[in-house]
Design an enzyme around this catalytic site. Structure first.
Site, PDB file in Angstrom:
ATOM      1  N   GLN A  75       0.827  -1.200   0.000  1.00  0.00           N
ATOM      2  CA  GLN A  75       0.000   0.000   0.000  1.00  0.00           C
ATOM      3  C   GLN A  75       0.869   1.262   0.000  1.00  0.00           C
ATOM      4  O   GLN A  75       0.543   2.255  -0.645  1.00  0.00           O
ATOM      5  CB  GLN A  75      -0.929   0.000   1.217  1.00  0.00           C
ATOM      6  CG  GLN A  75      -1.692   1.300   1.457  1.00  0.00           C
ATOM      7  CD  GLN A  75      -2.638   1.669   0.331  1.00  0.00           C
ATOM      8  OE1 GLN A  75      -3.075   0.800  -0.437  1.00  0.00           O
ATOM      9  NE2 GLN A  75      -2.955   2.946   0.215  1.00  0.00           N
ATOM     10  N   GLU A  76       1.982   1.210   0.715  1.00  0.00           N
ATOM     11  CA  GLU A  76       2.862   2.375   0.802  1.00  0.00           C
ATOM     12  C   GLU A  76       3.607   2.641  -0.505  1.00  0.00           C
ATOM     13  O   GLU A  76       3.639   3.775  -0.987  1.00  0.00           O
ATOM     14  CB  GLU A  76       3.880   2.183   1.935  1.00  0.00           C
ATOM     15  CG  GLU A  76       3.306   2.271   3.334  1.00  0.00           C
ATOM     16  CD  GLU A  76       2.937   3.701   3.722  1.00  0.00           C
ATOM     17  OE1 GLU A  76       3.228   4.636   2.949  1.00  0.00           O
ATOM     18  OE2 GLU A  76       2.351   3.884   4.800  1.00  0.00           O
ATOM     19  N   SER A  77       4.208   1.613  -1.078  1.00  0.00           N
ATOM     20  CA  SER A  77       5.145   1.845  -2.187  1.00  0.00           C
ATOM     21  C   SER A  77       5.015   0.885  -3.356  1.00  0.00           C
ATOM     22  O   SER A  77       5.802   0.967  -4.294  1.00  0.00           O
ATOM     23  CB  SER A  77       6.576   1.740  -1.656  1.00  0.00           C
ATOM     24  OG  SER A  77       6.835   0.398  -1.214  1.00  0.00           O
TER      25      SER A  77
ATOM     26  N   TYR B   4      -6.688   4.057   3.224  1.00  0.00           N
ATOM     27  CA  TYR B   4      -5.397   3.415   3.488  1.00  0.00           C
ATOM     28  C   TYR B   4      -5.593   2.097   4.232  1.00  0.00           C
ATOM     29  O   TYR B   4      -5.076   1.051   3.829  1.00  0.00           O
ATOM     30  CB  TYR B   4      -4.540   4.381   4.307  1.00  0.00           C
ATOM     31  CG  TYR B   4      -3.205   3.859   4.762  1.00  0.00           C
ATOM     32  CD1 TYR B   4      -2.109   3.873   3.910  1.00  0.00           C
ATOM     33  CD2 TYR B   4      -3.020   3.399   6.063  1.00  0.00           C
ATOM     34  CE1 TYR B   4      -0.867   3.417   4.336  1.00  0.00           C
ATOM     35  CE2 TYR B   4      -1.784   2.941   6.497  1.00  0.00           C
ATOM     36  CZ  TYR B   4      -0.714   2.953   5.629  1.00  0.00           C
ATOM     37  OH  TYR B   4       0.511   2.507   6.051  1.00  0.00           O
TER      38      TYR B   4
END
Length: 518
Positions: free
Chosen positions: A313-315, A440
């Site tokens: 999800q972050e990168s 998120y």
């Protein structure tokens, strides 16, 4: 797919009506000759179910699932052990009731008029619709009218058979189908994506979960409106079990436990993105094998697959990722956060993962102890995304608007309000992009579901291939098992080291009958 929710109003109305009808059976504890007394004398509640991602499953040898968890709590409520029998299809479940081999069926079964003629329903706790599914890239029917028995197959005992019969009699006289006496809905959905079957019908929740692992399964059309889901027990003059169920569900409803369980199993959302899911699963094959050792090394108190979902999800598992705001690396850390964690290179995957875990643990330590253990991670992740101060504001706003600040189901609904002036102007820490924090956490949950299911599918495939190899070469000596002669062994070895979890069961496996004691 329509939004799922526990039918609290239905539970209340049903409780009121049945309380009058069942009054002679209340109180149900202490009577000598009734179902509850028999269950307590036996010391176990016998529940039959089916193996699906939602109803009953096992991860690392531990059972879980919406129906399993409710059944376990009901057994505890009665002061007995839970005995779970897993059947292959719905027809076998009702056979258990007919033969006296089960006290309850807890398997996501739809309440309908035909079933209640012969079986006693309990309170309803969520709802589904029945949907026709097909494989992406194949012909999508827009109506049932021209479907034939060669094209459409349904599982035995499936509630939709009654609906199909009604449609045939009233609207589509040419409609025909066949019933597979051995396979359940999950197996038939597998047959669809493998090209063995054109169409089948399953409930919307089962389809939603299946698509997280098999995005090529698509919904062609809705067959029914939303239908309530319930448990079933024998229908006779003894209503003590029904009375106990009503008391149990009412108590679970009043203390918020029912809502928490709904959030745990149904709170991942029902919006399915084919492209995003397919892209993620391709990354699982192409990128995850190199990163898995790092996730396992630093996961510590959380499941490594959850950590992997967070990093994606972050990168998107890109160690060089950089955002316009300056956050960088696998876990997209700010420069200040990285410095506080002693990270010298944010683009170093190992440093980033290690630092991200430590930062998440810091957020976890700040979550109040009043928050249930299995929900603390969602509060911490929202804080990880938008800052813990804003999470405090979200909890305060939840309390002010008559919600439960310790319930993730309640708090997450208030997160988008943090960006609306009528609300943030009255909060201690002001404006926050709460809608982003909401998305998120929801995305991470979806990726985790996909990852767990997909890895277990890999395990199933490797296991089935190994069994087939053993059948094909039953008398092969160890010296003959060279990788040049049997190249599958190389694949199996690589799969075991790169992909597979060590769970003894499969999220989307084909199960026969088995019993579990809890």
């Amino acid at each position: 797919m329509k939004k799922l929710k526990i039918n609290y109003l239905f539970i209340g109305i049903l409780a009121l009506l049945l309380a009058v009808a069942l009054w002679p059976s209340i109180p149900w504890f202490g009577k000598a000759d009734n179902r509850i007394a028999a269950i307590q004398a036996r010391g176990e509640l016998r529940v039959s179910t089916i193996h699906t991602p939602l109803t009953y499953n096992e991860i690392n040898g531990k059972p879980f699932g919406l129906d399993y968890e409710l059944a376990k709590q009901f057994a505890d409520y009665l002061g007995v052990k839970l005995k779970v029998t897993v059947r292959q299809n719905i027809s076998q479940l009702f056979d258990d009731l007919d033969n006296g081999n089960a006290d309850l069926l807890a398997a996501g079964l739809v309440y309908n008029s035909e079933r209640v003629k012969n079986y006693q329903p309990g309170p309803t706790y969520y709802s589904v619709s029945q949907q026709l599914v097909y494989k992406v890239g194949q012909y999508r029917p827009r109506t049932l009218g021209n479907l034939t028995a060669e094209q459409l197959t349904v599982a035995p005992g499936h509630v939709v058979v009654n609906d199909l019969q009604t449609l045939k009699e009233t609207k589509f006289p040419e409609l025909s189908w066949k019933v597979d006496d051995k396979k359940g809905s999950a197996e038939l959905m597998e047959d669809v994506i493998e090209g063995k079957l054109d169409y089948t019908i399953a409930d919307s929740v089962a389809i939603s979960l299946f698509q997280r692992v098999h995005p090529e399964l698509a919904v062609a059309l809705d067959i029914t409106d939303e239908q309530p889901v319930t448990w079933f027990s024998p229908l006779d003059g003894d209503n003590t079990l029904s009375a106990a169920l009503l008391d149990f569900f009412n108590e679970m409803n009043e203390d918020g436990t029912l809502a928490r369980i709904e959030e745990k199993y149904l709170g991942h959302g029902d919006d399915f993105d084919y492209v995003d899911t397919r892209t993620f699963l391709r990354a699982v094959d192409a990128v995850l094998p190199q990163l898995k050792p790092l996730f396992e090394k630093y996961a510590e108190e959380i499941d490594w697959r959850l950590l992997a979902a967070i990093a994606y999800q972050e990168s998107h598992w890109d160690a060089q990722a950089t955002s316009p705001t300056g956050v960088r690396g696998m876990m997209m850390l700010t420069k200040n956060t990285a410095q506080s964690l002693g990270i010298t290179d944010r683009t170093d995957a190992e440093q980033s993962i290690s630092g991200g875990v430590r930062y998440l643990q810091d957020m976890m330590s700040k979550v109040p102890e009043s928050v249930p253990e299995n929900e603390r991670i969602w509060f911490a992740l929202a804080a990880y995304n938008m800052g813990y101060a804003h999470m405090q504001d979200a909890r305060a706003l939840t309390a002010k608007t008559k919600g439960n600040p310790d319930s993730w189901a309640d708090v997450k609904q208030r997160l988008p309000l943090l960006s609306q002036k009528p609300y943030y102007s009255k909060l201690t820490y002001g404006y926050a992009r709460g809608h982003e924090a909401y998305a998120y956490v929801e995305n991470i949950r979806k990726y985790q579901i996909s990852l767990v299911g997909y890895l277990q599918e890999k395990e199933k495939q490797a296991t089935e291939a190994a069994m087939q190899l053993a059948q094909d070469y039953p008398a092969v000596s160890p010296t003959e098992l060279g990788k040049e002669k049997f190249p599958f062994l190389s694949f199996l070895s690589q799969s075991s080291s790169n992909y597979l979890t060590h769970s003894p069961s499969l999220l989307f496996s084909r199960k026969g009958s088995e019993e579990k004691q809890n």
